[in-house]
Design a protein around this motif. Structure first.
Motif, short mmCIF file in Angstrom:
data_model
loop_
_atom_site.label_atom_id
_atom_site.label_comp_id
_atom_site.label_asym_id
_atom_site.label_seq_id
_atom_site.Cartn_x
_atom_site.Cartn_y
_atom_site.Cartn_z
N MET A 1 0.84 -1.18 0.00
CA MET A 1 0.00 0.00 0.00
C MET A 1 0.88 1.24 0.00
O MET A 1 1.93 1.26 0.60
N SER A 2 0.37 2.27 -0.63
CA SER A 2 1.11 3.53 -0.70
C SER A 2 1.03 4.24 0.64
O SER A 2 -0.01 4.26 1.29
N SER A 3 2.14 4.85 1.05
CA SER A 3 2.14 5.61 2.29
C SER A 3 2.07 7.10 2.02
O SER A 3 1.93 7.90 2.93
N THR A 4 2.16 7.51 0.76
CA THR A 4 2.08 8.91 0.39
C THR A 4 0.63 9.29 0.16
O THR A 4 -0.08 8.67 -0.62
N LYS A 5 0.19 10.32 0.86
CA LYS A 5 -1.19 10.76 0.75
C LYS A 5 -1.27 11.92 -0.24
O LYS A 5 -0.46 12.83 -0.21
N PRO A 6 -2.26 11.88 -1.12
CA PRO A 6 -2.45 13.00 -2.04
C PRO A 6 -2.94 14.23 -1.27
O PRO A 6 -3.48 14.10 -0.17
N PRO A 7 -2.73 15.40 -1.84
CA PRO A 7 -3.20 16.61 -1.15
C PRO A 7 -4.72 16.63 -1.03
O PRO A 7 -5.43 16.06 -1.85
N LEU A 8 -5.19 17.32 0.00
CA LEU A 8 -6.63 17.49 0.18
C LEU A 8 -7.15 18.48 -0.85
O LEU A 8 -6.42 19.37 -1.29
N PRO A 9 -8.41 18.38 -1.22
CA PRO A 9 -9.00 19.39 -2.12
C PRO A 9 -8.98 20.76 -1.44
O PRO A 9 -9.12 20.86 -0.22
N THR A 10 -8.79 21.78 -2.24
CA THR A 10 -8.75 23.14 -1.68
C THR A 10 -10.11 23.82 -1.68
O THR A 10 -10.29 24.82 -1.02
N LEU A 11 -11.05 23.28 -2.44
CA LEU A 11 -12.41 23.82 -2.48
C LEU A 11 -13.41 22.72 -2.16
O LEU A 11 -13.15 21.54 -2.39
N HIS A 15 -12.57 17.39 -6.48
CA HIS A 15 -12.39 15.94 -6.44
C HIS A 15 -11.34 15.53 -5.41
O HIS A 15 -10.30 16.17 -5.30
N TRP A 16 -11.61 14.49 -4.66
CA TRP A 16 -10.63 13.90 -3.74
C TRP A 16 -9.80 12.89 -4.51
O TRP A 16 -10.34 11.94 -5.09
N GLN A 17 -8.49 13.08 -4.51
CA GLN A 17 -7.63 12.07 -5.08
C GLN A 17 -7.59 10.90 -4.11
O GLN A 17 -7.50 11.08 -2.90
N ARG A 18 -7.68 9.69 -4.63
CA ARG A 18 -7.71 8.49 -3.79
C ARG A 18 -6.33 7.86 -3.73
O ARG A 18 -5.52 7.98 -4.65
N ILE A 19 -6.07 7.17 -2.65
CA ILE A 19 -4.85 6.39 -2.50
C ILE A 19 -5.09 5.05 -3.17
O ILE A 19 -6.06 4.36 -2.84
N PRO A 20 -4.26 4.67 -4.13
CA PRO A 20 -4.49 3.39 -4.80
C PRO A 20 -4.35 2.22 -3.83
O PRO A 20 -3.44 2.19 -3.00
N THR A 82 -6.23 12.24 12.13
CA THR A 82 -7.18 13.24 12.62
C THR A 82 -6.80 14.64 12.15
O THR A 82 -7.69 15.48 11.96
N ASP A 83 -5.50 14.91 11.94
CA ASP A 83 -5.13 16.22 11.41
C ASP A 83 -5.72 16.41 10.01
O ASP A 83 -6.23 17.48 9.69
N ARG A 84 -5.65 15.36 9.20
CA ARG A 84 -6.22 15.42 7.85
C ARG A 84 -7.74 15.58 7.92
O ARG A 84 -8.33 16.34 7.15
N LEU A 85 -8.39 14.89 8.86
CA LEU A 85 -9.84 15.03 9.03
C LEU A 85 -10.23 16.47 9.39
O LEU A 85 -11.19 17.01 8.86
N ARG A 86 -9.47 17.06 10.30
CA ARG A 86 -9.79 18.42 10.74
C ARG A 86 -9.51 19.46 9.66
O ARG A 86 -10.14 20.52 9.63
N THR A 87 -8.56 19.20 8.79
CA THR A 87 -8.16 20.15 7.75
C THR A 87 -9.12 20.15 6.57
O THR A 87 -9.28 21.16 5.90
#
Length: 102
Positions: A1-11, A15-20, A82-87
């Protein structure tokens, strides 16, 4: 599994980029099997739909997903960012459609 997370959408509507996720990877299959085991244990246990036949499909689905997620969390196999969830501004409520299986 990939450990690199795509950036969050800014608006909000972006679209949310998914982790393959490679479903053919043995480690992924193992984790899925453990999650399914947690869900099956609930479904077949005393609080599941086999003993409470009045449950709606939504209650059955919610219960199974809850148990699967809790099982993996309690085993320490997944961590919630949780940081990603809050952001994030908002979250997609469904997975993207799967490709048809061969």
């Amino acid at each position: 599994m990939s450990s690199t997370k795509p950036p969050l959408p800014t608006l909000l509507a972006n679209h949310w980029q998914r982790i393959p996720v490679d479903l053919t990877d043995p480690e992924t299959a193992w984790i899925l099997k453990l999650a399914v085991s947690g869900a099956d244990g609930w479904a077949l246990g005393p609080h599941g739909p086999l003993h409470d036949r009045g449950m709606t499909l939504a209650e059955i689905t919610s219960g199974a997903v809850r148990e699967a997620l809790l099982h993996l969390l309690e085993l320490g196999l997944i961590d919630i960012d949780t940081d990603r969830l809050r952001t994030a501004y908002a979250f997609p409520l469904r997975r993207e459609p799967e490709e048809p299986r061969p």
